[in-house]
Scaffold this active site. Structure first.
Site, PDB file in Angstrom:
ATOM      1  N   ALA A  14       0.913  -1.171   0.014  1.00 47.20           N
ATOM      2  CA  ALA A  14       0.116  -0.253   0.083  1.00 47.20           C
ATOM      3  C   ALA A  14       0.564   1.267   0.015  1.00 47.20           C
ATOM      4  O   ALA A  14       1.825   1.231   0.579  1.00 47.20           O
ATOM      5  CB  ALA A  14      -0.654  -0.372   1.689  1.00 47.20           C
ATOM      6  N   THR A  16       0.935   4.296   2.067  1.00 48.73           N
ATOM      7  CA  THR A  16       1.103   4.113   3.627  1.00 48.73           C
ATOM      8  C   THR A  16       1.405   5.083   4.284  1.00 48.73           C
ATOM      9  O   THR A  16       0.897   5.947   4.920  1.00 48.73           O
ATOM     10  CB  THR A  16       1.327   2.981   4.160  1.00 48.73           C
ATOM     11  OG1 THR A  16       3.397   3.165   4.173  1.00 48.73           O
ATOM     12  CG2 THR A  16       1.259   1.388   4.213  1.00 48.73           C
ATOM     13  N   THR A  55      -7.117  -1.040   7.419  1.00 47.81           N
ATOM     14  CA  THR A  55      -6.790   0.005   8.423  1.00 47.81           C
ATOM     15  C   THR A  55      -7.529   0.955   9.241  1.00 47.81           C
ATOM     16  O   THR A  55      -9.212   0.990   8.857  1.00 47.81           O
ATOM     17  CB  THR A  55      -6.250   1.296   7.945  1.00 47.81           C
ATOM     18  OG1 THR A  55      -4.990   1.718   9.181  1.00 47.81           O
ATOM     19  CG2 THR A  55      -6.456   1.682   7.250  1.00 47.81           C
ATOM     20  N   ASP A  56      -7.528   1.040  10.914  1.00 43.68           N
ATOM     21  CA  ASP A  56      -8.351   1.995  11.542  1.00 43.68           C
ATOM     22  C   ASP A  56      -8.707   3.340  10.974  1.00 43.68           C
ATOM     23  O   ASP A  56      -9.643   3.624  11.360  1.00 43.68           O
ATOM     24  CB  ASP A  56      -7.724   2.166  12.767  1.00 43.68           C
ATOM     25  CG  ASP A  56      -6.481   2.587  13.381  1.00 43.68           C
ATOM     26  OD1 ASP A  56      -5.507   2.875  12.032  1.00 43.68           O
ATOM     27  OD2 ASP A  56      -5.951   3.585  13.941  1.00 43.68           O
ATOM     28  N   TYR A  78      -5.978   8.408   3.096  1.00 43.33           N
ATOM     29  CA  TYR A  78      -5.179   6.923   2.981  1.00 43.33           C
ATOM     30  C   TYR A  78      -6.681   6.723   3.097  1.00 43.33           C
ATOM     31  O   TYR A  78      -6.364   5.032   3.159  1.00 43.33           O
ATOM     32  CB  TYR A  78      -4.015   7.557   4.092  1.00 43.33           C
ATOM     33  CG  TYR A  78      -3.983   6.022   4.513  1.00 43.33           C
ATOM     34  CD1 TYR A  78      -3.018   5.368   3.898  1.00 43.33           C
ATOM     35  CD2 TYR A  78      -4.479   5.629   5.689  1.00 43.33           C
ATOM     36  CE1 TYR A  78      -2.519   4.126   4.308  1.00 43.33           C
ATOM     37  CE2 TYR A  78      -4.044   4.562   6.237  1.00 43.33           C
ATOM     38  CZ  TYR A  78      -2.716   2.907   5.524  1.00 43.33           C
ATOM     39  OH  TYR A  78      -2.266   2.475   5.481  1.00 43.33           O
ATOM     40  N   LYS A  82      -7.652   3.160   0.724  1.00 41.47           N
ATOM     41  CA  LYS A  82      -7.952   1.776   1.857  1.00 41.47           C
ATOM     42  C   LYS A  82      -9.399   1.025   1.861  1.00 41.47           C
ATOM     43  O   LYS A  82      -9.628   0.263   1.707  1.00 41.47           O
ATOM     44  CB  LYS A  82      -6.966   1.860   3.167  1.00 41.47           C
ATOM     45  CG  LYS A  82      -5.718   2.136   3.298  1.00 41.47           C
ATOM     46  CD  LYS A  82      -4.740   0.918   2.817  1.00 41.47           C
ATOM     47  CE  LYS A  82      -4.796  -0.149   3.180  1.00 41.47           C
ATOM     48  NZ  LYS A  82      -3.785  -1.233   3.056  1.00 41.47           N
TER      49      LYS A  82
HETATM   50  N1  LIG Z   1       1.993  -0.567   9.805  1.00 40.76           N
HETATM   51  C1  LIG Z   1       0.880   0.026  10.752  1.00 40.76           C
HETATM   52  O1  LIG Z   1       1.155   0.121  11.560  1.00 40.76           O
HETATM   53  C2  LIG Z   1      -0.615  -0.189   9.959  1.00 40.76           C
HETATM   54  C3  LIG Z   1      -1.940  -0.062  10.312  1.00 40.76           C
HETATM   55  C4  LIG Z   1      -3.040  -0.337  10.057  1.00 40.76           C
HETATM   56  C5  LIG Z   1      -2.532  -1.231   8.889  1.00 40.76           C
HETATM   57  N2  LIG Z   1      -1.661  -1.105   8.317  1.00 40.76           N
HETATM   58  C6  LIG Z   1      -1.294  -1.579   6.857  1.00 40.76           C
HETATM   59  O2  LIG Z   1      -0.540  -2.962   6.345  1.00 40.76           O
HETATM   60  C7  LIG Z   1      -0.104  -3.009   4.860  1.00 40.76           C
HETATM   61  C8  LIG Z   1       1.281  -2.491   5.169  1.00 40.76           C
HETATM   62  O3  LIG Z   1       2.020  -1.471   5.806  1.00 40.76           O
HETATM   63  P1  LIG Z   1       3.717  -1.320   6.366  1.00 40.76           P
HETATM   64  O4  LIG Z   1       3.601   0.183   7.724  1.00 40.76           O
HETATM   65  O5  LIG Z   1       4.175  -2.445   6.821  1.00 40.76           O
HETATM   66  O6  LIG Z   1       3.637  -0.601   5.138  1.00 40.76           O
HETATM   67  P2  LIG Z   1       5.448  -0.234   3.963  1.00 40.76           P
HETATM   68  O7  LIG Z   1       5.970   0.205   5.315  1.00 40.76           O
HETATM   69  O8  LIG Z   1       5.110   1.053   3.792  1.00 40.76           O
HETATM   70  O9  LIG Z   1       5.069  -1.205   2.989  1.00 40.76           O
HETATM   71  C9  LIG Z   1       3.828  -0.929   2.476  1.00 40.76           C
HETATM   72  C10 LIG Z   1       4.606  -1.882   1.300  1.00 40.76           C
HETATM   73  O10 LIG Z   1       4.191  -1.939  -0.158  1.00 40.76           O
HETATM   74  C11 LIG Z   1       5.056  -2.066  -0.987  1.00 40.76           C
HETATM   75  N3  LIG Z   1       3.999  -1.613  -2.563  1.00 40.76           N
HETATM   76  C12 LIG Z   1       3.997  -0.087  -1.546  1.00 40.76           C
HETATM   77  N4  LIG Z   1       3.597   0.820  -3.599  1.00 40.76           N
HETATM   78  C13 LIG Z   1       3.658  -0.381  -4.115  1.00 40.76           C
HETATM   79  C14 LIG Z   1       3.309  -0.804  -5.540  1.00 40.76           C
HETATM   80  N5  LIG Z   1       2.512  -0.318  -6.480  1.00 40.76           N
HETATM   81  N6  LIG Z   1       3.787  -2.099  -6.351  1.00 40.76           N
HETATM   82  C15 LIG Z   1       4.489  -3.371  -4.931  1.00 40.76           C
HETATM   83  N7  LIG Z   1       4.083  -2.837  -3.973  1.00 40.76           N
HETATM   84  C16 LIG Z   1       4.532  -1.267  -3.279  1.00 40.76           C
HETATM   85  C17 LIG Z   1       6.041  -1.293  -0.806  1.00 40.76           C
HETATM   86  O11 LIG Z   1       7.853  -1.637  -1.474  1.00 40.76           O
HETATM   87  P3  LIG Z   1       8.962  -0.962  -1.773  1.00 40.76           P
HETATM   88  O12 LIG Z   1       9.263  -0.718  -0.002  1.00 40.76           O
HETATM   89  O13 LIG Z   1       9.012  -1.083  -2.516  1.00 40.76           O
HETATM   90  O14 LIG Z   1       7.890   0.953  -1.688  1.00 40.76           O
HETATM   91  C18 LIG Z   1       6.160  -1.909   1.245  1.00 40.76           C
HETATM   92  O15 LIG Z   1       6.778  -2.621   0.804  1.00 40.76           O
HETATM   93  C19 LIG Z   1      -0.555  -2.034   4.561  1.00 40.76           C
HETATM   94  O16 LIG Z   1      -2.170  -1.957   4.165  1.00 40.76           O
HETATM   95  C20 LIG Z   1      -0.939  -0.873   5.574  1.00 40.76           C
HETATM   96  O17 LIG Z   1      -2.112   0.210   4.815  1.00 40.76           O
HETATM   97  C21 LIG Z   1      -0.457  -0.910   8.325  1.00 40.76           C
END
Ligand SMILES: NC(=O)c1ccc[n+]([C@@H]2O[C@H](COP(=O)([O-])OP(=O)(O)OC[C@H]3O[C@@H](n4cnc5c(N)ncnc54)[C@H](OP(=O)(O)O)[C@@H]3O)[C@@H](O)[C@H]2O)c1
Length: 151
Positions: A14, A16, A55-56, A78, A82
């Site tokens: 995503a 993010t 996500t929340d 965002y 989502k």
């Molecule tokens: N972290 C949290 O607290 C949290 C809370 C609620 C929900 N979420 C959800 O959980 C998921 C993971 O979150 P995260 O914190 O791990 O996010 P993150 O670190 O930003 O990781 C997102 C990943 O998506 C990849 N990505 C983005 N655009 C892309 C594209 N066009 N094609 C292929 N890959 C792509 C990125 O790749 P690159 O690294 O190569 O850019 C990155 O590896 C997300 O869906 C987010 O909405 C996270």
């Protein structure tokens, strides 16, 4: 997808960066909503089950302690994108402030950021008027499989 022929797909990719989603709205929509649609179509073609990490941020935060049946009302792009992505998935897990041990990628999460800074004796500045339910990485799978099964 073609090579792996998965039975289950966990869609975690995503855009993010919440601020970037505001300034690059088309890109956010393309990745978070349309990207999920493309993945869902590919999964459906091979009979795979699509699990979507949401996500929340789909909620406006006015009520708090949300349940699955509560009506979403995103207040930023965002959250909006989502939520659009959710409709293409077979299963949705709305997580919040995911934390756990440092991954191989080295990406730091909020809890580790606090710990690292405090260990260094640094002063940290964080909001004091926000309440969240952080999700430990190890317990995230229980969102899908149910807490009772322990699997
Ligand atoms: N972290 C949290 O607290 C949290 C809370 C609620 C929900 N979420 C959800 O959980 C998921 C993971 O979150 P995260 O914190 O791990 O996010 P993150 O670190 O930003 O990781 C997102 C990943 O998506 C990849 N990505 C983005 N655009 C892309 C594209 N066009 N094609 C292929 N890959 C792509 C990125 O790749 P690159 O690294 O190569 O850019 C990155 O590896 C997300 O869906 C987010 O909405 C996270």
């Amino acid at each position: 997808m073609d090579q792996a022929q998965p039975e289950i797909v966990f869609h975690t990719a995503a855009l993010t960066d919440v601020d970037r989603c505001e300034t690059e709205k088309d890109l956010a929509c393309c990745i978070n909503a349309r990207g999920t649609k493309v993945l869902a179509e590919a999964a459906r073609k091979m009979g795979a089950f699509l699990v979507y990490i949401s996500t929340d941020y789909v909620f406006d935060g006015k009520q708090g302690l949300y349940k699955e049946e509560d009506a979403p009302n995103p207040i930023n792009h965002y959250g909006h994108t989502k939520l659009l992505g959710e409709k293409y998935a077979d299963c949705v897990a709305r997580t919040c402030v995911i934390y756990g041990s440092k991954p191989a990628s080295g990406k730091i999460n909020f809890a580790l950021w606090i710990l690292e800074n405090l260990h260094k004796g640094e002063e940290i500045r964080i909001v004091t008027d926000q309440y969240v339910s952080p999700t430990l990485t190890l317990t995230l799978p229980s969102c899908f499989w149910g807490r009772e099964s322990g699997s």
